[in-house]
Design an enzyme around this catalytic site. Sequence first.
Site, PDB file in Angstrom:
ATOM      1  N   GLU A 203      17.887  86.922 140.861  1.00 20.71           N
ATOM      2  CA  GLU A 203      19.297  86.742 141.193  1.00 20.71           C
ATOM      3  C   GLU A 203      19.651  87.479 142.481  1.00 20.71           C
ATOM      4  OE1 GLU A 203      22.459  87.039 138.413  1.00 20.71           O
ATOM      5  OE2 GLU A 203      21.245  86.430 136.701  1.00 20.71           O
TER       6      GLU A 203
ATOM      7  N   SER B 214      21.366  92.018 135.775  1.00 17.20           N
ATOM      8  CA  SER B 214      20.313  91.053 135.430  1.00 17.20           C
ATOM      9  C   SER B 214      19.569  90.647 136.699  1.00 17.20           C
ATOM     10  CB  SER B 214      20.929  89.823 134.760  1.00 17.20           C
ATOM     11  OG  SER B 214      21.565  90.187 133.556  1.00 17.20           O
TER      12      SER B 214
ATOM     13  N   ARG C  42      24.649  80.197 138.457  1.00 23.09           N
ATOM     14  CA  ARG C  42      24.421  81.286 139.402  1.00 23.09           C
ATOM     15  C   ARG C  42      24.257  80.769 140.831  1.00 23.09           C
ATOM     16  NH1 ARG C  42      26.031  82.682 135.456  1.00 23.09           N
ATOM     17  NH2 ARG C  42      25.305  84.262 133.998  1.00 23.09           N
TER      18      ARG C  42
END
Length: 350
Positions: free
Chosen positions: A345, A249, A173
């Site tokens: 995130e 998410s 990520r």
Amino acid sequence: MSSSTIASSVSYNQSLSGFNTFGVSSFAEQYFDLKEKKQLKALAEYLISRSLLERSFILGGGSNVVLPQRLNQFVIHNQLKGIELIAEEEDYFLVRAAGGEVWHDFVAHCLERGWHGLENLALIPGTVGAAPVQNIGAYGKEIKDVCYEVEVFDFNSKAFLTFTNEQCHFAYRDSYFKHDGRGLLIVSVTFKLPRPWRAQLNYPDLQKLLETVEGANPEHVTAEQVFNQVCSVRRYKLPDPKEIGNAGSFFKNPIVSPEHHEQLVSTHADLPSYKQSDGRYKLAAAWLIDQCGWKGRDVGRAGVHHRQALVLVNRAGAVAEDIRQLAEAIQQDVYAKFNVCLEPEPIFVV
């Protein structure tokens, strides 16, 4: 095209409520809808001449940001469009997509034309331009596995640059574009898709497909079946942003040392974990959050989804501060119970 032409296209006090998947109310001080690549050099001149470069913010699909109620910046909304097959070799396709293309629509477009390899990444919200920034991933696949090169525009030098896969510095990520390359606008991404294609079914949700084919042979699973299964699973597990605001998410799956992992397993035998190539272990953030009793709970106008503890949602009129308070409460509980730090995130834009 001149900077004066750009000036006539700038909007003021522009609502961004429809441009972020959390659906929070937000207004940009200045806003520019970028639709053509040829606008970029004039836009750079405009920003530099008005000392706005340091106060500019690049917005894509708005699926990985939490916007403030008032964004005192010059927002550049990447709406660049275009998809083309640029090479067809015996063992791969090279497909280029503009940064403003909707990611899921691009995946579906490739599937229809027999350019396979993106099916595991179906239904991820956002744009093509955001995909390499976040190194999006799902069901055993990441952008780094298929990214050939990324074309960007540097507003400081007013130049177009091309980054190879290696130069993108992809990690979990993460990428170069979240750090030193944060101010670069992604013009297009070129993907290298394999020929022949083979289904990647490492996750239990996808292994169910083997029950439907002869001899449970992965060779008999089609790209269309993988695409449909991924969409079906994601639609069940994750709420549609059009129905309830969310950013998918919200937390990264944390990675811990072997020692920390051993300690956790000694007290939580059912801890889901996945050993990494460097010996560390990736934990399931959703499980950690669920163990702390957060699934389905609300804090003010924001809450945790009832089916997926990893998803924070906008219940009714939530603003950035509501989401921040909820996220911090979850982080504190997970740290207190497991001594594990959860990292969001989405980016909280200020």
